[in-house]
Design a protein around this motif. Sequence first.
Motif, short mmCIF file in Angstrom:
data_model
loop_
_atom_site.label_atom_id
_atom_site.label_comp_id
_atom_site.label_asym_id
_atom_site.label_seq_id
_atom_site.Cartn_x
_atom_site.Cartn_y
_atom_site.Cartn_z
N LYS A 74 -24.47 33.34 -10.76
CA LYS A 74 -25.52 32.79 -9.78
C LYS A 74 -26.80 33.60 -9.89
O LYS A 74 -27.98 33.00 -9.86
CB LYS A 74 -24.85 32.56 -8.36
CG LYS A 74 -25.94 31.83 -7.47
CD LYS A 74 -25.30 31.59 -6.23
CE LYS A 74 -26.20 30.78 -5.01
NZ LYS A 74 -25.71 30.65 -3.82
N ASP A 110 -31.92 14.36 -12.99
CA ASP A 110 -31.55 15.73 -13.55
C ASP A 110 -32.49 16.07 -14.75
O ASP A 110 -32.49 15.69 -15.64
CB ASP A 110 -30.14 15.59 -13.98
CG ASP A 110 -29.75 16.83 -14.54
OD1 ASP A 110 -30.45 17.92 -14.31
OD2 ASP A 110 -28.77 17.07 -15.29
N VAL A 168 -32.40 18.84 -4.00
CA VAL A 168 -30.94 19.44 -3.28
C VAL A 168 -31.65 20.62 -2.76
O VAL A 168 -32.28 21.37 -3.34
CB VAL A 168 -29.93 19.51 -4.30
CG1 VAL A 168 -29.34 18.27 -4.93
CG2 VAL A 168 -30.05 20.41 -5.59
N ALA A 169 -30.72 21.23 -2.20
CA ALA A 169 -31.09 22.58 -1.61
C ALA A 169 -30.77 23.73 -2.51
O ALA A 169 -29.55 23.45 -3.29
CB ALA A 169 -30.05 23.05 -0.30
N GLU A 170 -31.33 24.75 -2.83
CA GLU A 170 -31.24 25.64 -3.78
C GLU A 170 -29.87 26.23 -3.80
O GLU A 170 -29.20 26.41 -5.02
CB GLU A 170 -32.14 26.89 -3.53
CG GLU A 170 -32.13 28.15 -4.66
CD GLU A 170 -33.47 28.93 -4.44
OE1 GLU A 170 -33.02 30.04 -4.78
OE2 GLU A 170 -34.49 28.57 -3.78
N GLU A 171 -29.03 26.51 -2.80
CA GLU A 171 -27.73 26.91 -2.72
C GLU A 171 -26.68 26.03 -3.48
O GLU A 171 -25.62 26.27 -3.53
CB GLU A 171 -27.32 27.51 -1.54
CG GLU A 171 -27.46 26.26 -0.29
CD GLU A 171 -28.70 26.22 0.51
OE1 GLU A 171 -28.65 25.77 1.56
OE2 GLU A 171 -29.55 26.84 -0.02
N HIS A 172 -27.26 24.88 -3.55
CA HIS A 172 -26.22 24.01 -4.18
C HIS A 172 -26.42 23.54 -5.62
O HIS A 172 -25.42 22.91 -6.32
CB HIS A 172 -26.45 22.23 -3.54
CG HIS A 172 -25.93 22.35 -2.12
ND1 HIS A 172 -26.54 21.71 -1.15
CD2 HIS A 172 -24.99 23.12 -1.32
CE1 HIS A 172 -25.94 21.70 0.00
NE2 HIS A 172 -25.22 22.71 -0.11
N LEU A 173 -27.37 24.38 -6.37
CA LEU A 173 -27.59 24.18 -7.55
C LEU A 173 -26.17 24.96 -8.42
O LEU A 173 -25.86 26.02 -7.71
CB LEU A 173 -28.80 25.09 -8.09
CG LEU A 173 -29.92 24.44 -7.58
CD1 LEU A 173 -31.01 25.27 -7.76
CD2 LEU A 173 -30.22 23.03 -8.33
N LYS A 174 -25.84 24.52 -9.37
CA LYS A 174 -24.90 25.21 -10.15
C LYS A 174 -25.30 25.88 -11.63
O LYS A 174 -25.93 25.26 -12.23
CB LYS A 174 -23.65 24.19 -10.58
CG LYS A 174 -23.16 23.26 -9.39
CD LYS A 174 -22.43 24.13 -8.22
CE LYS A 174 -21.83 23.30 -7.28
NZ LYS A 174 -20.98 24.08 -6.22
#
Length: 399
Positions: free
Chosen positions: A20, A137, A375-381
């Motif tokens: 991450k 996307d 999306v919220a940044e913490e949800h990025l993969k």
Amino acid sequence: MTHQTPAFALDNPFDQAFFKDPYPTYARLRRTGPVHHITLPDGSPVWLVTREQHVKAGLTDARLSVNKAHSRNGYRGFSLPPALDANLLNIDPADHIRLRRLVSQGFTPRHVERLRERIIDAANRFADRLTDKAEADLVKEFANPLPLAIIGHLLAVPEEDSRSFSRWVNAMFAPEYPGHTAEAIDRIHHYLLSLISARRTHPGDDLLSSLIAARDDGDKLSEDELVSLAFLILMAGMENTQHLISSGLFTLLRHPNQLEELRSHPDLMPEAVEELLRYAHPNQMAIRRFPIEPIDIDGVHIPSGDTVLLALASAHRDPNRYPDPDRFDIHRTDKSHLALGQGMHYCLGAPLARLEISTALATLLQRFSHLRLAVAEEHLKWRASFRSHALKRLPIATK
């Protein structure tokens, strides 16, 4: 007696937190020591070099060979079939110098500049995909297909073959099942052979034809060298460019003031691209190297034949080299970096990569005035790879 600095032995430091955000791990490694003996996820032992001065020196050290023949007990990493392995990344002088002299004939400034309008047209065509969607996307709809379209043109891939070619390339980088990568590489290999055969019979005004015609005092590229170089152009022209487009936009979205400055002053884009190459380049490591004799790096002894990884991403965040290195700043005075290599292995396609990245980002900023994360940044993969820090998806909203 010569003083030896101990190397720091670590188990695999590449965990989910690293995937991450790798930079805290690199900071810890740099503080601990310049060279670490670590274990890769596949169990391979390697020497990881983390500080900028040693990484830069290692890139031009003639004692560090890129030829796998110098690997002690054989190289354990992924290897291409021999027919695809005779490229610039895997050979040392003088073969490298010979090949580079021949290949450079197809990468002249004239060749690259002639691509400008095609890249602009392709960027606008793929940006059109984003206009009617509330959310899209960016990786799938824009960042991935743009470099592939340009590489397809360079390699003279006919329009009717582009869909199959795209599917094989995507499988090579993102396999869906065990063996998918090898299967895709085999298909691409045979397809490139057919392209080379067709271009020999009917040469065109494309890079592949230029490579076939390249001569130097009677010397020319062999069949294996041709197909290996075509494969390298595909790999190098796709992987890092597509990821830097997506990570570059993500970085700009996280720095809205600089994004707006670029939107208002597009002439600053070349400076921004150089800072992105330092700050957000996806390629974490230079290609593995093997000492042809025992060497010392800052007092750490490394036996001949061991595998050495030069951590480019760590070097780019070294505070002893860059003031406030974790700050993204398009106005940074010193924009030099190692992202495109150094010395003999400097990227031949660097002008094309810069042109594609700058055109892609400029197109997005000018076409979409309300661009934002969906999306919220913490949800990025992020891709689970120690070699490439890359987003799997980048959901964006354009309205």
